[in-house]
Design a protein around this motif. Structure first.
Motif, PDB file in Angstrom:
ATOM      1  N   LYS A   1      24.606   4.588   7.012  1.00 15.56           N
ATOM      2  CA  LYS A   1      25.024   3.207   6.724  1.00 15.56           C
ATOM      3  C   LYS A   1      23.834   2.250   6.628  1.00 15.56           C
ATOM      4  O   LYS A   1      23.909   1.218   5.969  1.00 15.56           O
ATOM      5  N   SER A   2      22.752   2.579   7.290  1.00 17.12           N
ATOM      6  CA  SER A   2      21.508   1.788   7.237  1.00 17.12           C
ATOM      7  C   SER A   2      20.354   2.718   7.594  1.00 17.12           C
ATOM      8  O   SER A   2      20.560   3.786   8.200  1.00 17.12           O
ATOM      9  N   PHE A   3      19.173   2.318   7.248  1.00 15.74           N
ATOM     10  CA  PHE A   3      17.987   3.118   7.548  1.00 15.74           C
ATOM     11  C   PHE A   3      16.779   2.188   7.688  1.00 15.74           C
ATOM     12  O   PHE A   3      16.864   0.991   7.402  1.00 15.74           O
ATOM     13  N   ASN A   4      15.678   2.757   8.122  1.00 18.86           N
ATOM     14  CA  ASN A   4      14.465   1.952   8.367  1.00 18.86           C
ATOM     15  C   ASN A   4      13.387   2.250   7.334  1.00 18.86           C
ATOM     16  O   ASN A   4      13.194   3.408   6.942  1.00 18.86           O
ATOM     17  N   VAL A   5      12.698   1.210   6.945  1.00 20.49           N
ATOM     18  CA  VAL A   5      11.547   1.334   6.037  1.00 20.49           C
ATOM     19  C   VAL A   5      10.356   0.674   6.708  1.00 20.49           C
ATOM     20  O   VAL A   5      10.433  -0.485   7.137  1.00 20.49           O
ATOM     21  N   ASN A   6       9.289   1.420   6.792  1.00 15.29           N
ATOM     22  CA  ASN A   6       8.041   0.875   7.327  1.00 15.29           C
ATOM     23  C   ASN A   6       7.025   0.802   6.196  1.00 15.29           C
ATOM     24  O   ASN A   6       7.171   1.484   5.169  1.00 15.29           O
TER      25      ASN A   6
ATOM     26  N   LEU B   1       0.823  -1.201   0.000  1.00 23.45           N
ATOM     27  CA  LEU B   1       0.000   0.000   0.000  1.00 23.45           C
ATOM     28  C   LEU B   1       0.869   1.268   0.000  1.00 23.45           C
ATOM     29  O   LEU B   1       1.913   1.316   0.662  1.00 23.45           O
ATOM     30  N   GLU B   2       0.430   2.262  -0.740  1.00 22.32           N
ATOM     31  CA  GLU B   2       1.025   3.597  -0.725  1.00 22.32           C
ATOM     32  C   GLU B   2       2.512   3.588  -1.089  1.00 22.32           C
ATOM     33  O   GLU B   2       2.889   3.112  -2.147  1.00 22.32           O
ATOM     34  N   TYR B   3       3.352   4.079  -0.198  1.00 18.91           N
ATOM     35  CA  TYR B   3       4.773   4.284  -0.481  1.00 18.91           C
ATOM     36  C   TYR B   3       5.592   3.864   0.742  1.00 18.91           C
ATOM     37  O   TYR B   3       5.037   3.667   1.831  1.00 18.91           O
ATOM     38  N   PRO B   4       6.911   3.703   0.600  1.00 19.03           N
ATOM     39  CA  PRO B   4       7.725   3.323   1.767  1.00 19.03           C
ATOM     40  C   PRO B   4       7.829   4.476   2.756  1.00 19.03           C
ATOM     41  O   PRO B   4       8.047   5.629   2.369  1.00 19.03           O
ATOM     42  N   LEU B   5       7.659   4.152   4.008  1.00 18.77           N
ATOM     43  CA  LEU B   5       7.851   5.135   5.080  1.00 18.77           C
ATOM     44  C   LEU B   5       9.305   5.034   5.523  1.00 18.77           C
ATOM     45  O   LEU B   5       9.700   4.067   6.172  1.00 18.77           O
ATOM     46  N   ILE B   6      10.096   6.035   5.143  1.00 19.78           N
ATOM     47  CA  ILE B   6      11.549   5.950   5.311  1.00 19.78           C
ATOM     48  C   ILE B   6      11.995   6.836   6.468  1.00 19.78           C
ATOM     49  O   ILE B   6      11.561   7.984   6.604  1.00 19.78           O
ATOM     50  N   ALA B   7      12.883   6.296   7.274  1.00 24.29           N
ATOM     51  CA  ALA B   7      13.504   7.058   8.372  1.00 24.29           C
ATOM     52  C   ALA B   7      15.015   6.964   8.229  1.00 24.29           C
ATOM     53  O   ALA B   7      15.608   5.912   8.467  1.00 24.29           O
TER      54      ALA B   7
END
Length: 251
Positions: free
Chosen positions: A202-207, A147-153
């Motif tokens: 170096k890394s990140f989160n995708v919800n 659904l929708e788009y990646p929630l990126i942090a």
């Protein structure tokens, strides 16, 4: 001589009377036998024709009930066949309902959860790097909908800036991923070059999105080799799509 003749006559009369009596008795028995045989024959014919004879009232009632059931189609055999054939409560009716219900269910796969998806990141073919492409692969055993788009942090989830989505990249319908199938999202990470707002990631989160908002849990994505120079103020993300499209996914 007269006496002898009279005795002879009387004897003959007695014999004649006895013969008449026997004949009358025999005739009565024959008539009764014929009558009984006729009744028995009629009874057998009545039972054989479906219980319409008058001898056995129980047989007649059962025969009449069977004939009524056969005409109305409610008998144990005829009724089941007829009901199933008309699609009321028989096999055909259940199959049709199952087919309709099954069609609706399979047409709408549930939203992908973070445990269903593996996300990887790759740098775009450009120098300096301004974009990355996220690839989401369905690693579960069943279809799900992105659904929708990646929630990126790009940083700690609690304090990271929300990365906005580009409206023109939104597809006509959400992407349904079969097991093993991929989807993509183009992401701008910076405006290129050295900038004071850039930070190395170096890394990140995708919800992911659920039907009623952000889903529980997040996916940790490893940055491409060497890390990413990210400017959160300039970062934007595209929607999940089945393939990257020129124009709609360029920003």
């Amino acid at each position: 001589m007269r006496t002898h003749h009279k005795s002879t006559v009387l004897a003959a009369a007695a014999v004649a009377a006895l013969s008449l009596g026997l004949t009358a008795c025999g005739g009565g028995d024959s008539a009764t036998g014929a009558k009984d045989a006729g009744s028995a024959s009629a009874s057998q014919q009545g039972s054989g024709s479906g219980g319409t004879g008058t001898t056995d009232n129980g047989t007649a009632a059962a025969g009449t009930a069977d004939q009524t059931a056969a005409k109305s189609g409610s008998g144990s055999t005829g009724g089941s066949t007829a009901t199933g054939g008309t699609g009321g409560t028989g096999t055909k009716g259940s199959t049709a309902a199952g087919s309709t219900s099954g069609g609706k269910t399979s047409a709408k796969a549930p939203a992908c959860a973070y445990g269903d998806i593996k996300v990887t990141a790759a740098k775009a073919d450009e120098v300096p790097t301004e974009h990355i492409v996220l690839t989401a692969t369905n690693t579960s055993g069943s279809a799900c909908t992105l659904l929708e788009y990646p929630l990126i942090a790009f940083g700690p989830i609690q304090t990271a800036k929300d990365i906005p989505a580009v409206a023109k990249s939104k597809p006509a319908a959400p992407v349904v991923l079969k097991p093993g199938a991929p989807a993509y999202a183009n992401v701008r990470v910076s405006l290129g070059g050295v900038h004071e707002n850039n930070k190395v990631v170096k890394s990140f989160n995708v919800n992911l999105f659920a039907a009623d908002g952000p889903a529980e849990g997040s996916i940790v994505v490893k940055a491409p080799a060497g890390g990413l120079a990210v400017d959160e103020a300039a970062a934007k993300t595209g929607y999940w799509t089945g393939e990257l499209r020129n124009g709609a996914d360029e920003f």
